[in-house]
Design a protein around this motif. Structure first.
Motif, PDB file in Angstrom:
ATOM      1  N   TRP A  19      50.950  53.565  52.174  1.00 36.15           N
ATOM      2  CA  TRP A  19      50.105  53.111  51.082  1.00 36.15           C
ATOM      3  C   TRP A  19      49.769  54.205  50.075  1.00 36.15           C
ATOM      4  O   TRP A  19      49.125  53.917  49.058  1.00 36.15           O
ATOM      5  CB  TRP A  19      48.817  52.485  51.615  1.00 36.15           C
ATOM      6  N   ILE A  20      50.190  55.431  50.319  1.00 37.56           N
ATOM      7  CA  ILE A  20      49.913  56.525  49.378  1.00 37.56           C
ATOM      8  C   ILE A  20      50.931  56.492  48.234  1.00 37.56           C
ATOM      9  O   ILE A  20      52.134  56.504  48.462  1.00 37.56           O
ATOM     10  CB  ILE A  20      49.967  57.897  50.088  1.00 37.56           C
ATOM     11  N   VAL A  21      50.412  56.446  47.027  1.00 38.81           N
ATOM     12  CA  VAL A  21      51.234  56.599  45.824  1.00 38.81           C
ATOM     13  C   VAL A  21      51.044  58.055  45.395  1.00 38.81           C
ATOM     14  O   VAL A  21      49.960  58.435  44.943  1.00 38.81           O
ATOM     15  CB  VAL A  21      50.787  55.629  44.706  1.00 38.81           C
ATOM     16  N   PRO A  22      52.081  58.885  45.579  1.00 35.33           N
ATOM     17  CA  PRO A  22      51.899  60.339  45.417  1.00 35.33           C
ATOM     18  C   PRO A  22      51.316  60.770  44.079  1.00 35.33           C
ATOM     19  O   PRO A  22      50.418  61.621  44.046  1.00 35.33           O
ATOM     20  CB  PRO A  22      53.305  60.902  45.596  1.00 35.33           C
ATOM     21  N   TRP A  23      51.766  60.215  42.973  1.00 40.02           N
ATOM     22  CA  TRP A  23      51.274  60.659  41.667  1.00 40.02           C
ATOM     23  C   TRP A  23      49.836  60.248  41.442  1.00 40.02           C
ATOM     24  O   TRP A  23      49.046  61.013  40.866  1.00 40.02           O
ATOM     25  CB  TRP A  23      52.173  60.151  40.547  1.00 40.02           C
ATOM     26  N   VAL A  24      49.457  59.083  41.877  1.00 41.69           N
ATOM     27  CA  VAL A  24      48.060  58.642  41.727  1.00 41.69           C
ATOM     28  C   VAL A  24      47.159  59.527  42.582  1.00 41.69           C
ATOM     29  O   VAL A  24      46.102  59.990  42.125  1.00 41.69           O
ATOM     30  CB  VAL A  24      47.910  57.157  42.107  1.00 41.69           C
ATOM     31  N   PHE A  25      47.564  59.777  43.810  1.00 41.76           N
ATOM     32  CA  PHE A  25      46.795  60.635  44.703  1.00 41.76           C
ATOM     33  C   PHE A  25      46.651  62.038  44.114  1.00 41.76           C
ATOM     34  O   PHE A  25      45.561  62.606  44.079  1.00 41.76           O
ATOM     35  CB  PHE A  25      47.466  60.702  46.081  1.00 41.76           C
ATOM     36  N   PHE A  26      47.754  62.606  43.637  1.00 42.26           N
ATOM     37  CA  PHE A  26      47.760  63.953  43.092  1.00 42.26           C
ATOM     38  C   PHE A  26      46.817  64.080  41.900  1.00 42.26           C
ATOM     39  O   PHE A  26      45.961  64.966  41.854  1.00 42.26           O
ATOM     40  CB  PHE A  26      49.190  64.346  42.690  1.00 42.26           C
ATOM     41  N   PHE A  27      46.965  63.189  40.916  1.00 39.65           N
ATOM     42  CA  PHE A  27      46.147  63.302  39.710  1.00 39.65           C
ATOM     43  C   PHE A  27      44.675  63.015  39.986  1.00 39.65           C
ATOM     44  O   PHE A  27      43.796  63.621  39.364  1.00 39.65           O
ATOM     45  CB  PHE A  27      46.690  62.404  38.600  1.00 39.65           C
ATOM     46  N   SER A  28      44.384  62.108  40.906  1.00 44.16           N
ATOM     47  CA  SER A  28      42.974  61.850  41.217  1.00 44.16           C
ATOM     48  C   SER A  28      42.357  63.018  41.981  1.00 44.16           C
ATOM     49  O   SER A  28      41.191  63.362  41.756  1.00 44.16           O
ATOM     50  CB  SER A  28      42.822  60.540  41.987  1.00 44.16           C
ATOM     51  N   ALA A  29      43.125  63.671  42.851  1.00 48.21           N
ATOM     52  CA  ALA A  29      42.613  64.852  43.552  1.00 48.21           C
ATOM     53  C   ALA A  29      42.380  66.004  42.577  1.00 48.21           C
ATOM     54  O   ALA A  29      41.370  66.714  42.656  1.00 48.21           O
ATOM     55  CB  ALA A  29      43.576  65.276  44.657  1.00 48.21           C
ATOM     56  N   ILE A  30      43.302  66.188  41.630  1.00 45.83           N
ATOM     57  CA  ILE A  30      43.128  67.231  40.608  1.00 45.83           C
ATOM     58  C   ILE A  30      41.908  66.925  39.744  1.00 45.83           C
ATOM     59  O   ILE A  30      41.109  67.816  39.431  1.00 45.83           O
ATOM     60  CB  ILE A  30      44.400  67.366  39.741  1.00 45.83           C
ATOM     61  N   ALA A  31      41.736  65.671  39.356  1.00 44.01           N
ATOM     62  CA  ALA A  31      40.572  65.284  38.551  1.00 44.01           C
ATOM     63  C   ALA A  31      39.277  65.534  39.319  1.00 44.01           C
ATOM     64  O   ALA A  31      38.290  66.019  38.745  1.00 44.01           O
ATOM     65  CB  ALA A  31      40.678  63.814  38.142  1.00 44.01           C
ATOM     66  N   GLY A  32      39.266  65.232  40.614  1.00 46.36           N
ATOM     67  CA  GLY A  32      38.084  65.488  41.430  1.00 46.36           C
ATOM     68  C   GLY A  32      37.779  66.969  41.554  1.00 46.36           C
ATOM     69  O   GLY A  32      36.614  67.392  41.484  1.00 46.36           O
ATOM     70  N   ALA A  33      38.815  67.784  41.723  1.00 47.17           N
ATOM     71  CA  ALA A  33      38.616  69.232  41.827  1.00 47.17           C
ATOM     72  C   ALA A  33      38.103  69.804  40.505  1.00 47.17           C
ATOM     73  O   ALA A  33      37.183  70.631  40.490  1.00 47.17           O
ATOM     74  CB  ALA A  33      39.919  69.907  42.238  1.00 47.17           C
ATOM     75  N   LEU A  34      38.682  69.368  39.387  1.00 43.85           N
ATOM     76  CA  LEU A  34      38.221  69.844  38.078  1.00 43.85           C
ATOM     77  C   LEU A  34      36.788  69.401  37.794  1.00 43.85           C
ATOM     78  O   LEU A  34      35.987  70.170  37.256  1.00 43.85           O
ATOM     79  CB  LEU A  34      39.152  69.353  36.973  1.00 43.85           C
ATOM     80  N   ALA A  35      36.460  68.173  38.160  1.00 44.89           N
ATOM     81  CA  ALA A  35      35.087  67.685  37.963  1.00 44.89           C
ATOM     82  C   ALA A  35      34.105  68.525  38.775  1.00 44.89           C
ATOM     83  O   ALA A  35      33.022  68.864  38.289  1.00 44.89           O
ATOM     84  CB  ALA A  35      34.990  66.211  38.358  1.00 44.89           C
ATOM     85  N   SER A  36      34.473  68.887  39.994  1.00 48.55           N
ATOM     86  CA  SER A  36      33.599  69.713  40.823  1.00 48.55           C
ATOM     87  C   SER A  36      33.401  71.096  40.215  1.00 48.55           C
ATOM     88  O   SER A  36      32.291  71.630  40.217  1.00 48.55           O
ATOM     89  CB  SER A  36      34.183  69.845  42.227  1.00 48.55           C
ATOM     90  N   LEU A  37      34.456  71.669  39.682  1.00 49.63           N
ATOM     91  CA  LEU A  37      34.336  72.981  39.031  1.00 49.63           C
ATOM     92  C   LEU A  37      33.457  72.907  37.784  1.00 49.63           C
ATOM     93  O   LEU A  37      32.637  73.797  37.538  1.00 49.63           O
ATOM     94  CB  LEU A  37      35.720  73.515  38.676  1.00 49.63           C
ATOM     95  N   ILE A  38      33.625  71.853  37.007  1.00 46.64           N
ATOM     96  CA  ILE A  38      32.804  71.698  35.801  1.00 46.64           C
ATOM     97  C   ILE A  38      31.338  71.530  36.181  1.00 46.64           C
ATOM     98  O   ILE A  38      30.455  72.110  35.544  1.00 46.64           O
ATOM     99  CB  ILE A  38      33.324  70.523  34.951  1.00 46.64           C
ATOM    100  N   VAL A  39      31.067  70.760  37.221  1.00 44.47           N
ATOM    101  CA  VAL A  39      29.692  70.605  37.688  1.00 44.47           C
ATOM    102  C   VAL A  39      29.116  71.953  38.098  1.00 44.47           C
ATOM    103  O   VAL A  39      27.978  72.287  37.755  1.00 44.47           O
ATOM    104  CB  VAL A  39      29.613  69.590  38.852  1.00 44.47           C
ATOM    105  N   ASP A  40      29.892  72.756  38.826  1.00 40.59           N
ATOM    106  CA  ASP A  40      29.433  74.095  39.214  1.00 40.59           C
ATOM    107  C   ASP A  40      29.035  74.912  37.993  1.00 40.59           C
ATOM    108  O   ASP A  40      27.968  75.532  37.973  1.00 40.59           O
ATOM    109  CB  ASP A  40      30.543  74.845  39.954  1.00 40.59           C
ATOM    110  N   ILE A  41      29.881  74.944  36.995  1.00 34.59           N
ATOM    111  CA  ILE A  41      29.631  75.756  35.806  1.00 34.59           C
ATOM    112  C   ILE A  41      28.397  75.262  35.060  1.00 34.59           C
ATOM    113  O   ILE A  41      27.522  76.050  34.689  1.00 34.59           O
ATOM    114  CB  ILE A  41      30.871  75.749  34.885  1.00 34.59           C
ATOM    115  N   VAL A  42      28.308  73.960  34.842  1.00 34.01           N
ATOM    116  CA  VAL A  42      27.194  73.410  34.073  1.00 34.01           C
ATOM    117  C   VAL A  42      25.878  73.602  34.819  1.00 34.01           C
ATOM    118  O   VAL A  42      24.869  74.017  34.229  1.00 34.01           O
ATOM    119  CB  VAL A  42      27.449  71.920  33.745  1.00 34.01           C
ATOM    120  N   VAL A  43      25.849  73.326  36.112  1.00 30.73           N
ATOM    121  CA  VAL A  43      24.607  73.474  36.870  1.00 30.73           C
ATOM    122  C   VAL A  43      24.177  74.934  36.896  1.00 30.73           C
ATOM    123  O   VAL A  43      23.007  75.252  36.686  1.00 30.73           O
ATOM    124  CB  VAL A  43      24.761  72.920  38.306  1.00 30.73           C
TER     125      VAL A  43
END
Length: 159
Positions: A107-131
């Motif tokens: 059930w894993i679609v590799p490109w969807v999984f990859f881009f959503s994981a990258i988006a989650g990692a980037l969002a976490s980094l942005i939250v770190d910087i802003v906070v």
């Protein structure tokens, strides 16, 4: 709790709170986009990618909070580093095992999984910087001021 520990706790609690909100929103978006791109498998792949990134981010902040609560007179004690580095080691092992298990799932679609994981990692980094840039933490620690009730702040008398 001393000043350094209190400051770290304020920053990490704010980071966890905002990251939880952002990861939740991003999970809904990734699931929706994944569903539009690849159907139900895309939905689950998007959710898995974002939640994996959020889990690893949350574990880092949680390990830092646990390490900050360990007894000792300084924040950067040996126990703190044992907890944080041990947590990172466990995360690496869990990541490797998780990737091996997820790789074999139909059930894993590799490109969807990859881009959503990258988006989650980037969002976490942005939250770190802003906070870290916007959190309100006093610049001065626990310093007795003149006229306070602490006797150590009064000048010695010659009597």
């Amino acid at each position: 709790m001393n000043y350094q520990r209190r400051t770290a706790t304020i920053i990490l609690n704010a980071t966890l709170r905002w990251a939880g909100i952002i990861i939740g929103i991003l999970a809904v978006v990734a699931a929706g986009v994944g569903y539009l791109v690849a159907g139900w498998n895309g939905l689950w792949s998007g959710l898995a990618g974002v939640l994996l990134a959020g889990l690893f981010f949350g574990l880092t902040a949680l390990m830092m909070l646990i390490g900050a609560r360990l007894p000792g007179d300084q924040l950067m004690s040996t126990g703190y580093f044992v907890v944080v580095m041990g947590g990172w080691f466990v995360k690496v092992v869990v990541f490797l095992v998780g990737m091996l298990v997820l790789r074999a799932q139909p059930w894993i679609v590799p490109w969807v999984f990859f881009f959503s994981a990258i988006a989650g990692a980037l969002a976490s980094l942005i939250v770190d910087i802003v906070v870290f840039a916007r959190v309100r933490v006093p610049y001065v620690g626990e310093v007795p001021l003149p006229g306070s009730s602490d006797d150590s702040s009064k000048p010695p008398t010659n009597s």
